[in-house]
Motif scaffolding. Structure first.
Motif, short mmCIF file in Angstrom:
data_model
loop_
_atom_site.label_atom_id
_atom_site.label_comp_id
_atom_site.label_asym_id
_atom_site.label_seq_id
_atom_site.Cartn_x
_atom_site.Cartn_y
_atom_site.Cartn_z
N LYS A 10 0.84 -1.21 0.00
CA LYS A 10 0.00 0.00 0.00
C LYS A 10 0.87 1.25 0.00
CE LYS A 10 -4.37 -1.48 1.30
NZ LYS A 10 -5.62 -1.42 1.81
N TYR A 11 1.92 1.22 0.79
CA TYR A 11 2.85 2.35 0.86
C TYR A 11 3.48 2.59 -0.51
CZ TYR A 11 7.18 4.82 2.13
OH TYR A 11 8.23 5.70 2.20
N LEU A 12 3.92 1.52 -1.17
CA LEU A 12 4.56 1.68 -2.49
C LEU A 12 3.55 2.19 -3.52
CD1 LEU A 12 6.85 -1.50 -2.70
CD2 LEU A 12 7.51 0.86 -2.18
N ARG A 17 2.45 5.76 -7.33
CA ARG A 17 1.35 6.14 -8.22
C ARG A 17 0.89 7.57 -7.99
NH1 ARG A 17 -2.96 1.34 -7.31
NH2 ARG A 17 -2.04 -0.25 -8.65
N HIS A 18 0.98 8.02 -6.73
CA HIS A 18 0.27 9.27 -6.40
C HIS A 18 1.14 10.37 -5.80
CE1 HIS A 18 -3.23 6.85 -7.24
NE2 HIS A 18 -2.97 6.04 -6.24
N GLN A 30 9.07 7.84 -17.04
CA GLN A 30 8.37 6.55 -17.17
C GLN A 30 7.96 5.97 -15.81
OE1 GLN A 30 11.42 6.59 -19.49
NE2 GLN A 30 9.87 7.62 -20.73
N GLY A 31 8.09 6.77 -14.78
CA GLY A 31 7.59 6.35 -13.47
C GLY A 31 8.56 5.57 -12.61
N SER A 80 -1.96 8.45 -10.69
CA SER A 80 -2.71 9.70 -10.84
C SER A 80 -1.75 10.83 -11.21
CB SER A 80 -3.48 10.04 -9.55
OG SER A 80 -2.59 10.17 -8.47
N ILE A 81 -0.46 10.65 -11.00
CA ILE A 81 0.50 11.66 -11.44
C ILE A 81 0.83 11.44 -12.92
CG2 ILE A 81 1.63 12.28 -9.28
CD1 ILE A 81 3.64 10.05 -9.83
N ALA A 82 1.32 12.49 -13.59
CA ALA A 82 1.57 12.40 -15.02
C ALA A 82 2.87 11.66 -15.29
CB ALA A 82 1.64 13.80 -15.61
#
Ligand code: HQG
Length: 178
Positions: A10-12, A17-18, A30-31, A80-82
């Motif tokens: 959950k932390y990761l 993601r956010h 690319q995240g 949710s981030i670009a």
């Protein structure tokens, strides 16, 4: 999944993601995040290279990937981030499924399936997965998407490393049995 691994997962998800900036973590376009930096910057959760590897390997939905050189980690989808996952467009199978809750049906049949807070609409090849996804929001219902017709009409599909199908939207005309 044991409790501690679930907490790390959950932390990761939250960070990758956010909100990477909540601990000052930098993601590339690319995240991807440096695993060393992630461990270094984390104070609230017990984190080590070994724990991260176990979470990535055992995660029920294969939510994360480690880079080939072993130095970086990213979330496979759900941002949710670009960021640009750099996925190649791919032809979908004839049908795909979307699990939702019955209370959303009227709105979906009017406006289509829209991406809400995410970057894409999420579709699956598995009815069982669709049911579980829909059940998060109420009484689940499975929508059958005529993915092949969408593809023929020019909609672009992607498939993530953990087998989630992504598309910009699904207009009502493609939501039916096929
Ligand atoms: C619904 C989880 C009204 C849509 C899961 C869904 C999945 C509409 C909700 C992944 C609508 C959005 C994605 C419209 C769509 N009117 N409701 N026009 N269009 N909806 O969570 O697909 O655990 O953003 O049907 O397992 O439920 O995060 O999307 O019910 O794979 O890895 O609006 O999230 O994965 O909800 O779930 P979400 P989703 P993770």
């Amino acid at each position: 999944m044991d409790k501690q691994l679930k907490k790390v997962s959950k932390y990761l998800s939250f960070l990758l993601r956010h909100k990477p900036d909540s601990i000052g973590l930098i993601l590339d376009e690319q995240g991807w995040a440096s695993i060393a930096a992630l461990i270094e910057l984390t104070t609230d959760v017990e984190l080590s290279r070994e724990i991260i590897e176990v979470v990535v390997e055992t995660n029920d939905k294969q939510r994360f990937s480690i880079s080939e050189d072993g130095t970086k980690i990213r979330a496979n989808q759900g941002h949710s981030i670009a960021i640009d996952l750099n996925l190649a467009p791919i032809e979908p199978p004839g049908c795909l499924y979307h699990g939702t809750a019955t209370r959303f049906l009227a709105s979906i049949m009017e406006k289509g399936i829209t991406k809400q807070q995410r970057h894409h609409v999420h579709l699956t090849e598995s009815i069982a997965v669709g049911k579980a996804v829909g059940g998060r929001y109420g009484k689940p219902v499975i929508l059958v998407i005529d993915a092949q017709a969408m593809f023929q009409d020019g909609f672009v599909f992607f498939k993530t490393a953990n087998n989630v199908w992504l598309v910009e939207e699904v207009p009502p005309a493609y939501i039916r049995a096929c």
